[in-house]
Structure formats: structure tokens, C-alpha cells
Design an enzyme around this catalytic site. Structure first.
Site, PDB file in Angstrom:
ATOM      1  N   MET A 102      -4.523   0.566   2.275  1.00 59.43           N
ATOM      2  CA  MET A 102      -3.851   1.863   2.124  1.00 59.43           C
ATOM      3  C   MET A 102      -3.987   2.354   0.683  1.00 59.43           C
ATOM      4  O   MET A 102      -3.290   3.292   0.273  1.00 59.43           O
ATOM      5  CB  MET A 102      -2.379   1.736   2.513  1.00 59.43           C
ATOM      6  CG  MET A 102      -2.224   1.306   3.975  1.00 59.43           C
ATOM      7  SD  MET A 102      -0.655   1.775   4.709  1.00 59.43           S
ATOM      8  CE  MET A 102       0.489   0.850   3.714  1.00 59.43           C
ATOM      9  N   GLY A 103      -4.883   1.734  -0.076  1.00 59.82           N
ATOM     10  CA  GLY A 103      -5.163   2.226  -1.425  1.00 59.82           C
ATOM     11  C   GLY A 103      -4.137   1.805  -2.457  1.00 59.82           C
ATOM     12  O   GLY A 103      -3.325   0.917  -2.243  1.00 59.82           O
ATOM     13  N   HIS A 154      -6.072  -6.526  -3.654  1.00 55.77           N
ATOM     14  CA  HIS A 154      -7.092  -5.800  -2.883  1.00 55.77           C
ATOM     15  C   HIS A 154      -8.499  -6.183  -3.375  1.00 55.77           C
ATOM     16  O   HIS A 154      -9.410  -6.391  -2.591  1.00 55.77           O
ATOM     17  CB  HIS A 154      -6.949  -4.283  -3.066  1.00 55.77           C
ATOM     18  CG  HIS A 154      -5.675  -3.695  -2.530  1.00 55.77           C
ATOM     19  ND1 HIS A 154      -4.722  -3.141  -3.342  1.00 55.77           N
ATOM     20  CD2 HIS A 154      -5.207  -3.560  -1.263  1.00 55.77           C
ATOM     21  CE1 HIS A 154      -3.724  -2.676  -2.602  1.00 55.77           C
ATOM     22  NE2 HIS A 154      -3.990  -2.911  -1.345  1.00 55.77           N
ATOM     23  N   GLY A 178      -5.366  -9.935   3.787  1.00 54.63           N
ATOM     24  CA  GLY A 178      -4.600 -10.768   2.855  1.00 54.63           C
ATOM     25  C   GLY A 178      -3.523 -11.544   3.592  1.00 54.63           C
ATOM     26  O   GLY A 178      -2.877 -11.031   4.507  1.00 54.63           O
ATOM     27  N   LYS A 191      -0.819 -12.273   2.304  1.00 57.69           N
ATOM     28  CA  LYS A 191       0.441 -11.675   1.863  1.00 57.69           C
ATOM     29  C   LYS A 191       1.185 -11.034   3.044  1.00 57.69           C
ATOM     30  O   LYS A 191       2.391 -11.124   3.147  1.00 57.69           O
ATOM     31  CB  LYS A 191       0.099 -10.651   0.774  1.00 57.69           C
ATOM     32  CG  LYS A 191       1.073  -9.540   0.554  1.00 57.69           C
ATOM     33  CD  LYS A 191       2.210  -9.992  -0.300  1.00 57.69           C
ATOM     34  CE  LYS A 191       3.127  -8.878  -0.723  1.00 57.69           C
ATOM     35  NZ  LYS A 191       3.234  -7.765   0.169  1.00 57.69           N
ATOM     36  N   SER A 248       1.318  -2.875  -3.761  1.00 63.74           N
ATOM     37  CA  SER A 248       1.282  -1.481  -4.238  1.00 63.74           C
ATOM     38  C   SER A 248       2.705  -0.983  -4.463  1.00 63.74           C
ATOM     39  O   SER A 248       2.956  -0.171  -5.348  1.00 63.74           O
ATOM     40  CB  SER A 248       0.585  -0.582  -3.213  1.00 63.74           C
ATOM     41  OG  SER A 248      -0.696  -1.090  -2.925  1.00 63.74           O
TER      42      SER A 248
HETATM   43  P1  AMP Z   1      -2.300  -2.600   1.884  1.00 60.74           P
HETATM   44  O1  AMP Z   1      -3.115  -1.646   1.090  1.00 60.74           O
HETATM   45  O2  AMP Z   1      -1.002  -2.973   1.260  1.00 60.74           O
HETATM   46  O3  AMP Z   1      -2.182  -2.210   3.342  1.00 60.74           O
HETATM   47  O4  AMP Z   1      -3.112  -3.965   1.894  1.00 60.74           O
HETATM   48  C1  AMP Z   1      -4.452  -4.018   2.248  1.00 60.74           C
HETATM   49  C2  AMP Z   1      -4.865  -5.464   2.371  1.00 60.74           C
HETATM   50  O5  AMP Z   1      -4.619  -6.114   1.122  1.00 60.74           O
HETATM   51  C3  AMP Z   1      -4.060  -6.231   3.429  1.00 60.74           C
HETATM   52  O6  AMP Z   1      -4.929  -7.117   4.124  1.00 60.74           O
HETATM   53  C4  AMP Z   1      -3.055  -6.971   2.599  1.00 60.74           C
HETATM   54  O7  AMP Z   1      -2.587  -8.155   3.206  1.00 60.74           O
HETATM   55  C5  AMP Z   1      -3.867  -7.289   1.357  1.00 60.74           C
HETATM   56  N1  AMP Z   1      -2.995  -7.588   0.219  1.00 60.74           N
HETATM   57  C6  AMP Z   1      -1.920  -6.887  -0.210  1.00 60.74           C
HETATM   58  N2  AMP Z   1      -1.336  -7.509  -1.262  1.00 60.74           N
HETATM   59  C7  AMP Z   1      -2.059  -8.636  -1.502  1.00 60.74           C
HETATM   60  C8  AMP Z   1      -1.960  -9.698  -2.447  1.00 60.74           C
HETATM   61  N3  AMP Z   1      -1.010  -9.744  -3.369  1.00 60.74           N
HETATM   62  N4  AMP Z   1      -2.881 -10.688  -2.385  1.00 60.74           N
HETATM   63  C9  AMP Z   1      -3.859 -10.664  -1.443  1.00 60.74           C
HETATM   64  N5  AMP Z   1      -4.005  -9.690  -0.530  1.00 60.74           N
HETATM   65  C10 AMP Z   1      -3.121  -8.686  -0.548  1.00 60.74           C
END
Ligand code: AMP
Length: 289
Positions: free
Chosen positions: A30-31, A37, A147, A149, A186
Site C-alpha cells: 500500500m506504499g 517493504h 512480510g 509482520k 507505514s
Molecule cells: P503494506 O504496505 O503495509 O500493506 O505492506 C506490504 C507488505 O510489506 C506486506 O506483505 C507486509 O507484511 C510487508 N511488511 C510490512 N511491514 C513489514 C516489516 N516491518 N517487515 C517486513 N515486511 C513488512
């Protein structure tokens, strides 16, 4: 770096790369990039010849009272970071391209979504699985990197890939943390300096859960109690602290494979974290923000 916002052009780009025998690694996001990321990008580069990253803040996965409108966005910065990290194609669809009409067909997860985030955010995982399946159909990756996470999300996507025969490999990368243990997110950008300190309650709880289990306690109720106590801090409202297996089901005995999952509200911000007890958060990669 190519930049595409039209799903048909995205699919054509992927197909043309594959016709040249290039495999495709895909990182949906989601940027508002952080190092978490970017490590997924590094992992995708290791696993595939071309890397596609999507940025789409998916309205379908946000509830009516959630933070869709204020979700952080900074496309110029994301573009620079993606290019510097060697992303081959940035896919930036807008909501009207992804949902020209309200989708009738949706991907509904099974019982593993009836707990934790699924309970806290009704409909969230249907929104996630629906958009991820659309993105998989558009990008047609060989491998997708998620991730750890977002543990429950990663497990549900993995099951969807199996159950619905997506024909791609899932790779789940470790949680990237700041030096003091806070998992990068984020949403951390919303935290005031005081809240940033209070947010350490989550990683502290994970350490306490691990230490309690390492100290010989295998009763999930007792381990959980210790974790919840460690989550108490000014401005922190714990939402859950659970001990589950890889299928996100509660365990009857805590083992090295048990996953401790926590969620809390810190001020207005909801934060999540988790750890496999036998690995501990000490094993996770650290960065300075
Ligand atoms: P998001 O942009 O938050 O939807 O995350 C996009 C991807 O990044 C997802 O697969 C998350 O699980 C991963 N992600 C978010 N935070 C972390 C982190 N601290 N370490 C590793 N991967 C992450």
C-alpha cells in the site's frame, strides 16, 4: 523502471517478460515505503528475474471507521526508493481501474479469518484476498513475497494460493525492526514521540511471551497473561495477545513453533506484531529508520 497504472498494460508487460523467459517476482504493497517493504523487494530480486511492486491503498479492506482517507501516501518518495532498489516495474492502479464497478464476486477466507484481525476488522480479509487475487491475475507472478509482520494475512494468502490453484510460489520474509525492537510499519509515521515510546509495548510483550515459554511455562493461558501484562503502558490499549499455530488456531500447549500475535491501539494508531517463540524477535533484521 517502468511505471504502469492500467491493468491491461500491466498484464501485457508481464506476459512479454515471460515470453523472454524472465520469471516475475511480485511485492504487493500500500506504499509509503520503509525498509521492510524494500527487503521484500530484495528478496523478490533473489527469487526472480524481474520485480514488480504494486502500490494500491485498497478501499475494500478498510472498514467505514478506519483510516483509509488518512493512510500515509508519498508517491514521489516511493518512486525514488523503488528505482534505487532496482524495481523493474511499479504498478500504480487507481481505484476506478481496480473496481470499475462494485465487485460482486469476492474471495471469502475460511475459519482462519474468524479470529484476531478478522474479528477486530470485519470484512478486512475478504477485501485483502479479493484485491490480492485480482493483482495476481493481473501481474501473473511466478513468486509473490509477503512480510511475516502481517502474519495472519500472509497465512491466509498462502492458503488462498493453495486452495484456489494460483500456480505461484509464496515467500514470506522476516519482520524488519528498528534497533529497539519496534516493527517497521507505514502507520508508525502517525506516532508522536511519546506514542513511539509507548509502542515498544508490543515488542516488549513478544519478548516476555518468549521468555515465559523459555522459562518452562507451556500453558497458553499463563503465557498469555504474562504477555498482556507486559503490554500495559501509558496510552496503550491492548486489543489481543494470542498464542496460535501456523493455521492461526489457538494452541493447547505452547511450543517452539507457536506464534505469539499481538495488537494494540497506541493513541489513534493500531499496531500489530508477532513472533515464532522458538525463533524470537532477536533473530529479525534491524535497521535504523
Ligand atoms: P503494506 O504496505 O503495509 O500493506 O505492506 C506490504 C507488505 O510489506 C506486506 O506483505 C507486509 O507484511 C510487508 N511488511 C510490512 N511491514 C513489514 C516489516 N516491518 N517487515 C517486513 N515486511 C513488512
Amino acid at each position: 523502471m517502468r511505471e504502469l497504472s492500467n491493468p491491461t498494460e500491466m498484464r501485457a508487460w508481464s506476459r512479454s517478460e515471460r515470453s523472454r523467459r524472465h520469471t516475475i517476482g511480485f511485492v504487493p504493497t500500500m506504499g509509503y515505503f520503509h525498509e521492510g517493504h524494500l527487503r521484500l523487494v530484495d528478496r523478490a530480486r533473489e527469487l526472480a528475474d524481474r520485480v514488480v511492486v504494486s502500490i494500491f491503498v485498497n478501499p475494500l479492506q478498510f472498514g467505514p471507521d478506519e483510516d483509509l482517507a488518512r493512510y500515509p501516501r508519498d508517491l514521489p518518495r516511493d518512486r525514488t526508493l523503488a528505482e534505487a532498489r532496482g524495481v523493474d516495474c511499479l504498478f500504480l492502479p487507481d481505484a476506478s481501474a481496480m473496481y470499475p464497478t462494485e465487485p460482486l464476486a469476492r474471495v471469502v477466507p475460511g475459519s482462519a479469518a474468524d479470529t484476531l484481525e478478522g474479528t477486530a476488522r470485519p470484512g478486512h480479509f475478504t477485501g485483502v484476498l479479493t484485491v490480492v487475487s485480482k493483482l495476481f491475475h493481473i501481474v501473473e507472478p511466478d513468486v509473490a513475497v509477503f512480510g511475516r509482520k502481517d502474519f495472519q494475512q500472509a497465512m491466509l494468502v498462502k492458503r488462498m494460493v493453495q486452495d484456489l490453484d494460483f500456480g505461484l510460489t509464496m515467500d514470506i520474509a522476516p519482520t524488519v525492526r528498528e534497533l529497539d525492537g519496534l516493527a517497521l510499519s507505514s502507520r508508525n509515521t502517525f506516532l508522536t514521540p511519546d506514542e513511539r515510546r509507548s509502542a515498544l509495548a508490543l515488542s516488549r510483550a513478544l519478548r516476555t511471551l518468549e521468555q515465559t515459554w523459555r522459562g518452562g511455562e507451556a500453558d497458553p493461558v499463563k503465557v498469555q497473561r504474562a504477555g498482556l501484562e507486559a503490554m500495559h503502558a501509558p496510552g496503550v490499549i491492548p486489543e489481543y495477545c494470542a498464542l496460535v499455530d501456523e493455521s492461526v488456531q489457538p494452541v493447547s500447549r505452547v511450543t517452539a513453533h507457536t506464534v505469539a500475535v499481538v495488537a494494540a491501539r497506541v493513541g489513534k494508531t493500531r499496531l500489530l506484531d508477532n513472533v515464532v517463540l522458538g525463533e524470537g524477535i532477536g533473530a529479525d533484521p534491524r535497521v535504523t529508520p
